[in-house]
Design a protein around this motif. Sequence first.
Motif, short mmCIF file in Angstrom:
data_model
loop_
_atom_site.label_atom_id
_atom_site.label_comp_id
_atom_site.label_asym_id
_atom_site.label_seq_id
_atom_site.Cartn_x
_atom_site.Cartn_y
_atom_site.Cartn_z
N ARG A 223 1.15 -1.34 0.39
CA ARG A 223 -0.25 -0.47 -0.25
C ARG A 223 1.39 1.74 -0.25
O ARG A 223 1.71 1.41 0.78
CB ARG A 223 -1.00 -0.12 1.46
CG ARG A 223 -2.02 -1.19 1.57
CD ARG A 223 -2.20 -0.91 2.50
NE ARG A 223 -3.65 -1.47 2.74
CZ ARG A 223 -4.71 -1.53 3.84
NH1 ARG A 223 -4.75 -0.10 4.19
NH2 ARG A 223 -5.51 -2.43 3.93
N PRO A 224 0.54 2.46 -0.28
CA PRO A 224 1.03 3.00 -0.14
C PRO A 224 1.06 4.29 1.26
O PRO A 224 0.78 4.00 2.18
CB PRO A 224 0.47 4.44 -1.95
CG PRO A 224 -0.88 3.79 -1.78
CD PRO A 224 -1.43 2.71 -1.55
N VAL A 225 2.43 4.69 1.08
CA VAL A 225 2.50 5.13 1.96
C VAL A 225 0.94 6.03 2.80
O VAL A 225 0.70 5.94 4.42
CB VAL A 225 3.58 6.10 2.67
CG1 VAL A 225 3.86 7.30 3.36
CG2 VAL A 225 5.11 5.86 2.11
N ALA A 226 0.78 7.06 2.21
CA ALA A 226 -0.35 7.93 2.68
C ALA A 226 -1.12 7.17 3.43
O ALA A 226 -2.31 7.68 3.36
CB ALA A 226 -0.89 8.64 1.63
N ASP A 227 -1.52 5.34 2.65
CA ASP A 227 -2.62 4.79 3.01
C ASP A 227 -2.48 4.32 4.25
O ASP A 227 -3.58 4.01 5.56
CB ASP A 227 -2.58 3.49 1.97
CG ASP A 227 -3.71 3.64 1.11
OD1 ASP A 227 -4.26 4.70 0.65
OD2 ASP A 227 -4.00 2.54 0.65
N VAL A 228 -0.36 4.49 5.03
CA VAL A 228 -1.17 3.78 5.66
C VAL A 228 -0.14 4.57 7.41
O VAL A 228 0.17 4.29 8.22
CB VAL A 228 0.46 2.20 6.06
CG1 VAL A 228 -1.09 1.33 5.84
CG2 VAL A 228 1.26 3.01 5.12
N VAL A 229 -0.23 5.74 6.93
CA VAL A 229 -0.22 7.13 7.81
C VAL A 229 -1.00 7.61 7.76
O VAL A 229 -1.40 8.25 7.55
CB VAL A 229 1.77 7.52 6.57
CG1 VAL A 229 1.97 9.15 8.27
CG2 VAL A 229 2.33 6.32 6.59
N ASP A 239 -2.10 15.54 4.17
CA ASP A 239 -2.88 16.73 3.81
C ASP A 239 -1.25 17.10 2.84
O ASP A 239 -0.27 16.95 2.97
CB ASP A 239 -3.97 17.23 3.53
CG ASP A 239 -2.04 18.53 4.81
OD1 ASP A 239 -1.31 17.46 4.82
OD2 ASP A 239 -3.47 19.10 5.32
N GLY A 240 -1.64 16.92 1.36
CA GLY A 240 -0.36 17.61 0.82
C GLY A 240 0.63 16.38 0.09
O GLY A 240 -0.15 14.32 0.47
N GLU A 243 6.37 17.13 1.23
CA GLU A 243 7.44 18.06 1.15
C GLU A 243 7.82 18.72 1.58
O GLU A 243 8.83 20.12 1.55
CB GLU A 243 7.94 18.55 -0.38
CG GLU A 243 8.32 16.74 -1.24
CD GLU A 243 7.88 16.56 -2.32
OE1 GLU A 243 7.74 17.94 -3.32
OE2 GLU A 243 8.24 15.84 -3.04
N GLU A 244 6.55 20.31 1.98
CA GLU A 244 5.99 21.14 2.53
C GLU A 244 6.29 21.33 3.86
O GLU A 244 6.84 22.36 4.78
CB GLU A 244 5.28 22.71 2.49
CG GLU A 244 4.37 22.27 2.67
CD GLU A 244 3.50 20.55 2.40
OE1 GLU A 244 2.56 20.43 2.55
OE2 GLU A 244 4.43 19.98 1.20
N ASP A 245 6.61 19.98 4.50
CA ASP A 245 6.18 20.41 5.76
C ASP A 245 7.66 20.17 6.83
O ASP A 245 7.94 19.16 7.64
CB ASP A 245 4.97 18.96 6.25
CG ASP A 245 4.59 19.25 7.34
OD1 ASP A 245 4.48 20.54 8.11
OD2 ASP A 245 3.77 18.16 8.44
#
Length: 247
Positions: A223-229, A239-240, A243-245
């Motif tokens: 699963r992609p990172v955004a699915d599990v973090v 969100d986003g 990279e800006e964070d």
Amino acid sequence: MTGGAQRWSSDTPLPITDFETVLTTTRAVRRRLDLDRPVPRGEVLDCLRLALQAPTGADAEDWRFILIGDPGVKLAVGDEYRRAFDREVRPRLPGLLAGAGPADAAGAGPEAAERRRKARVYGGAEYLADNIHRVPWLVLACATRPYPGPHMAPSVFGSVFPAVWSFQLALRSRGLGSLITTLHLRRPEGLAALLGIPAGVTQCALLPVAYTLGTDFRPAARRPVADVVFADVWGRPLDGTGEEDDR
Ligand SMILES: Cc1cc2nc3c(=O)[nH]c(=O)nc-3n(C[C@H](O)[C@H](O)[C@H](O)COP(=O)(O)O)c2cc1C
């Protein structure tokens, strides 16, 4: 099983020193364990030497490893593992393997792909259960602490699994394969009696070790990172791009 070597032609040159390659291609190896090629004991011990650089809780080094190479002992340990497989998994195999086969037979779409993936894993698990005694080495990772109950279990298992994974990475970099198995741990007393493991020692994982048939392993579909973090609290999506964070 030597004939299997011909099935995989493009090999990754050894040793594999690229960190990202080692991290992304260290797979749970079952069907591709070379059961016929001996593995020098020194090679396994050297991978364990590297593994012992992993952290342990309170720096206690409360890990112990049993390196099993004696054919009679491997046979007995293999029997124990196979009995666990027969109890826990084999009765469910017909259903689990039903999704095997080419995409056109098993259907298209993500659910069919998941069925095929599961069928591949369980087909491999069956192969392992039937052949585990044939691997050159079995490594049993233990903690010299009793199981402390669910809340403190992380401190016991967490003191052993970093080394277990480092061991697997080191093996992979040298063309050897392994996998974590725990099926037999529902009844750890079987191996405890066989191997003379004293009370108060917790068995953590049994790892078959062998050279691999070919070295061209690929990253798994995860699963992609955004699915599990989550962001800050459970369930809040990132969100986003993140990279800006920088912090
Ligand atoms: C804690 C743990 C226990 C596992 N126990 C078993 C086991 O008893 N038998 C087995 O065949 N595989 C076992 N596995 C291997 C997983 O099934 C394996 O990681 C999974 O098939 C995914 O494969 P991959 O790591 O190559 O992506 C275990 C893995 C972990 C992390």
